[in-house]
Design a protein around this motif. Structure first.
Motif, PDB file in Angstrom:
ATOM      1  N   ARG A   1       6.381 -10.894  -2.477  1.00 43.69           N
ATOM      2  CA  ARG A   1       5.005 -11.584  -2.593  1.00 43.69           C
ATOM      3  C   ARG A   1       4.014 -10.201  -2.321  1.00 43.69           C
ATOM      4  O   ARG A   1       3.023 -10.581  -1.643  1.00 43.69           O
ATOM      5  CB  ARG A   1       4.832 -12.537  -1.363  1.00 43.69           C
ATOM      6  CG  ARG A   1       5.459 -13.767  -1.654  1.00 43.69           C
ATOM      7  CD  ARG A   1       5.259 -14.814  -0.654  1.00 43.69           C
ATOM      8  NE  ARG A   1       6.134 -16.032  -0.831  1.00 43.69           N
ATOM      9  CZ  ARG A   1       6.307 -16.960   0.043  1.00 43.69           C
ATOM     10  NH1 ARG A   1       5.692 -16.979   1.021  1.00 43.69           N
ATOM     11  NH2 ARG A   1       7.180 -18.071  -0.361  1.00 43.69           N
ATOM     12  N   LYS A   2       4.060  -9.275  -3.007  1.00 43.65           N
ATOM     13  CA  LYS A   2       3.425  -8.138  -3.162  1.00 43.65           C
ATOM     14  C   LYS A   2       3.100  -7.496  -1.812  1.00 43.65           C
ATOM     15  O   LYS A   2       2.056  -6.764  -1.513  1.00 43.65           O
ATOM     16  CB  LYS A   2       2.017  -8.660  -3.603  1.00 43.65           C
ATOM     17  CG  LYS A   2       2.093  -9.174  -5.080  1.00 43.65           C
ATOM     18  CD  LYS A   2       0.785  -9.326  -5.889  1.00 43.65           C
ATOM     19  CE  LYS A   2       1.135  -9.895  -7.139  1.00 43.65           C
ATOM     20  NZ  LYS A   2      -0.284 -10.124  -7.930  1.00 43.65           N
ATOM     21  N   GLN A   3       4.033  -7.392  -0.928  1.00 36.23           N
ATOM     22  CA  GLN A   3       4.028  -7.055   0.468  1.00 36.23           C
ATOM     23  C   GLN A   3       5.301  -6.284   0.459  1.00 36.23           C
ATOM     24  O   GLN A   3       6.288  -6.771   0.163  1.00 36.23           O
ATOM     25  CB  GLN A   3       3.827  -7.824   1.510  1.00 36.23           C
ATOM     26  CG  GLN A   3       2.453  -8.417   1.474  1.00 36.23           C
ATOM     27  CD  GLN A   3       2.212  -9.538   2.763  1.00 36.23           C
ATOM     28  OE1 GLN A   3       3.053  -9.663   3.215  1.00 36.23           O
ATOM     29  NE2 GLN A   3       0.922  -9.511   3.151  1.00 36.23           N
ATOM     30  N   PRO A   4       5.132  -4.874   1.430  1.00 34.51           N
ATOM     31  CA  PRO A   4       6.366  -4.228   1.630  1.00 34.51           C
ATOM     32  C   PRO A   4       7.440  -5.264   2.716  1.00 34.51           C
ATOM     33  O   PRO A   4       6.998  -5.716   3.214  1.00 34.51           O
ATOM     34  CB  PRO A   4       6.101  -3.004   2.460  1.00 34.51           C
ATOM     35  CG  PRO A   4       4.756  -3.451   2.653  1.00 34.51           C
ATOM     36  CD  PRO A   4       4.142  -4.411   1.939  1.00 34.51           C
TER      37      PRO A   4
ATOM     38  N   GLY B   1       6.844  -5.167   6.019  1.00 35.96           N
ATOM     39  CA  GLY B   1       6.702  -3.939   6.482  1.00 35.96           C
ATOM     40  C   GLY B   1       5.310  -3.711   6.498  1.00 35.96           C
ATOM     41  O   GLY B   1       4.412  -2.828   5.882  1.00 35.96           O
ATOM     42  N   VAL B   2       4.475  -4.675   7.258  1.00 35.62           N
ATOM     43  CA  VAL B   2       3.124  -4.577   7.557  1.00 35.62           C
ATOM     44  C   VAL B   2       2.793  -4.623   9.124  1.00 35.62           C
ATOM     45  O   VAL B   2       3.218  -5.579   9.649  1.00 35.62           O
ATOM     46  CB  VAL B   2       2.359  -5.848   7.054  1.00 35.62           C
ATOM     47  CG1 VAL B   2       0.668  -5.932   7.015  1.00 35.62           C
ATOM     48  CG2 VAL B   2       2.601  -6.003   5.384  1.00 35.62           C
TER      49      VAL B   2
ATOM     50  N   GLY C   1      -2.680  -3.783   9.210  1.00 36.44           N
ATOM     51  CA  GLY C   1      -1.974  -4.027   7.907  1.00 36.44           C
ATOM     52  C   GLY C   1      -1.452  -2.807   7.467  1.00 36.44           C
ATOM     53  O   GLY C   1      -1.379  -2.691   6.087  1.00 36.44           O
ATOM     54  N   CYS C   2      -1.498  -1.905   8.036  1.00 40.47           N
ATOM     55  CA  CYS C   2      -0.842  -0.414   7.548  1.00 40.47           C
ATOM     56  C   CYS C   2       0.692  -0.712   7.433  1.00 40.47           C
ATOM     57  O   CYS C   2       1.159  -1.600   7.818  1.00 40.47           O
ATOM     58  CB  CYS C   2      -1.179   0.694   8.464  1.00 40.47           C
ATOM     59  SG  CYS C   2      -2.884   1.072   8.590  1.00 40.47           S
ATOM     60  N   VAL C   3       1.359   0.157   6.584  1.00 39.18           N
ATOM     61  CA  VAL C   3       2.724   0.150   6.483  1.00 39.18           C
ATOM     62  C   VAL C   3       3.184   1.299   7.284  1.00 39.18           C
ATOM     63  O   VAL C   3       3.176   2.419   7.160  1.00 39.18           O
ATOM     64  CB  VAL C   3       2.982   0.258   5.116  1.00 39.18           C
ATOM     65  CG1 VAL C   3       4.742   0.618   4.730  1.00 39.18           C
ATOM     66  CG2 VAL C   3       2.468  -0.495   3.911  1.00 39.18           C
ATOM     67  N   PRO C   4       4.280   0.470   8.430  1.00 38.57           N
ATOM     68  CA  PRO C   4       4.803   1.604   9.297  1.00 38.57           C
ATOM     69  C   PRO C   4       5.720   2.197   8.605  1.00 38.57           C
ATOM     70  O   PRO C   4       6.351   2.095   7.512  1.00 38.57           O
ATOM     71  CB  PRO C   4       5.554   0.542  10.303  1.00 38.57           C
ATOM     72  CG  PRO C   4       4.717  -0.778  10.045  1.00 38.57           C
ATOM     73  CD  PRO C   4       4.281  -0.747   8.578  1.00 38.57           C
ATOM     74  N   LEU C   5       6.142   3.584   9.110  1.00 47.90           N
ATOM     75  CA  LEU C   5       7.181   4.482   8.865  1.00 47.90           C
ATOM     76  C   LEU C   5       8.468   4.001   9.717  1.00 47.90           C
ATOM     77  O   LEU C   5       8.384   3.274  10.739  1.00 47.90           O
ATOM     78  CB  LEU C   5       6.797   5.910   9.160  1.00 47.90           C
ATOM     79  CG  LEU C   5       5.629   6.562   8.480  1.00 47.90           C
ATOM     80  CD1 LEU C   5       5.355   7.954   9.347  1.00 47.90           C
ATOM     81  CD2 LEU C   5       5.704   6.686   7.188  1.00 47.90           C
ATOM     82  N   GLY C   6       9.403   4.585   8.871  1.00 41.97           N
ATOM     83  CA  GLY C   6      11.008   4.150   9.616  1.00 41.97           C
ATOM     84  C   GLY C   6      11.826   3.536   8.775  1.00 41.97           C
ATOM     85  O   GLY C   6      13.059   3.597   9.054  1.00 41.97           O
ATOM     86  N   ALA C   7      11.671   3.221   7.572  1.00 41.75           N
ATOM     87  CA  ALA C   7      12.448   2.561   6.757  1.00 41.75           C
ATOM     88  C   ALA C   7      13.079   3.631   5.942  1.00 41.75           C
ATOM     89  O   ALA C   7      14.238   3.601   5.442  1.00 41.75           O
ATOM     90  CB  ALA C   7      11.758   1.500   5.965  1.00 41.75           C
TER      91      ALA C   7
END
Length: 196
Positions: A83-86, A130-131, A136-142
């Motif tokens: 849905r247009k989100q990571p 991933g929010v 609402g930033c995208v975290p690192l780690g994936a």
């Protein structure tokens, strides 16, 4: 002097005036017909207005995402879109599962067990949006080699929120754990996100 046949003799009261009364059944029929006509008219006007609020076909196409899990090794994660989100999909190792299970719920800001965040029989598959729940930033780690923070999960570079291996908030300003969307396993190597 002419006499009037309708004249009332002195001392007598005139006869009451007779009104013509319409047939009550006819009046009821007209009232019901008018209300029904107005109701049909309101429905004809309202139907297109309500129908335009339905999601379009392109939105319905994005309402679910199918993810192939076969290429994700234990300890790896991928980022896809829902849905247009990571969307983060992580295959947890036994060590990561043990680390998540060892955390007392009293230490957590948003207490949830790993079992509550995964599906029964698939405890190693952690699927979250991933929010960051702060702003609402995208975290690192994936991604491979990205900073996972001191708890081995995810690290938000915007304001320093840190998540553990179960994507639960452990440190920083985020108030909630990373959100787990509805999903179901369609096979051992495939998951459909957006349906429970």
């Amino acid at each position: 002097m002419a006499t009037v046949d309708n004249a009332v003799p002195p001392g007598e009261s005139p006869e009451p005036f007779e009104e013509t009364v319409e047939n009550p059944r006819r009046r009821d029929y007209l009232s019901i017909g008018a209300v029904a006509f107005a109701g049909v008219g309101a429905g004809v006007i309202a139907l297109p207005l309500i129908n335009q609020m339905n999601p379009s076909e392109d939105v319905l196409a994005l309402s679910t995402t199918e993810v192939d899990l076969s290429s994700i090794e234990p300890g790896q994660a991928i980022t896809t879109s829902f849905r247009k989100q990571p969307l983060f999909v992580r295959n947890l190792t036994q060590k990561e599962i043990a680390e998540a299970d060892a955390v007392p719920l009293s230490d957590l800001r948003d207490p949830e067990t790993l079992e509550q965040r995964t599906k029964e029989g698939h405890k190693n598959w952690l699927i979250t949006l991933g929010v960051c729940t702060h702003l609402g930033c995208v975290p690192l780690g994936a991604g491979e080699g990205e900073n996972r923070g001191p708890y081995g999960g995810y690290f938000c570079p915007c304001h320093g929120s840190m998540y553990d291996t179960a994507a639960r908030i452990r440190q920083g300003p985020a108030p909630k754990n990373l959100f787990v969307p509805d999903y179901k396993f369609t096979s051992d190597t495939s998951v459909l996100v957006g349906e429970a």
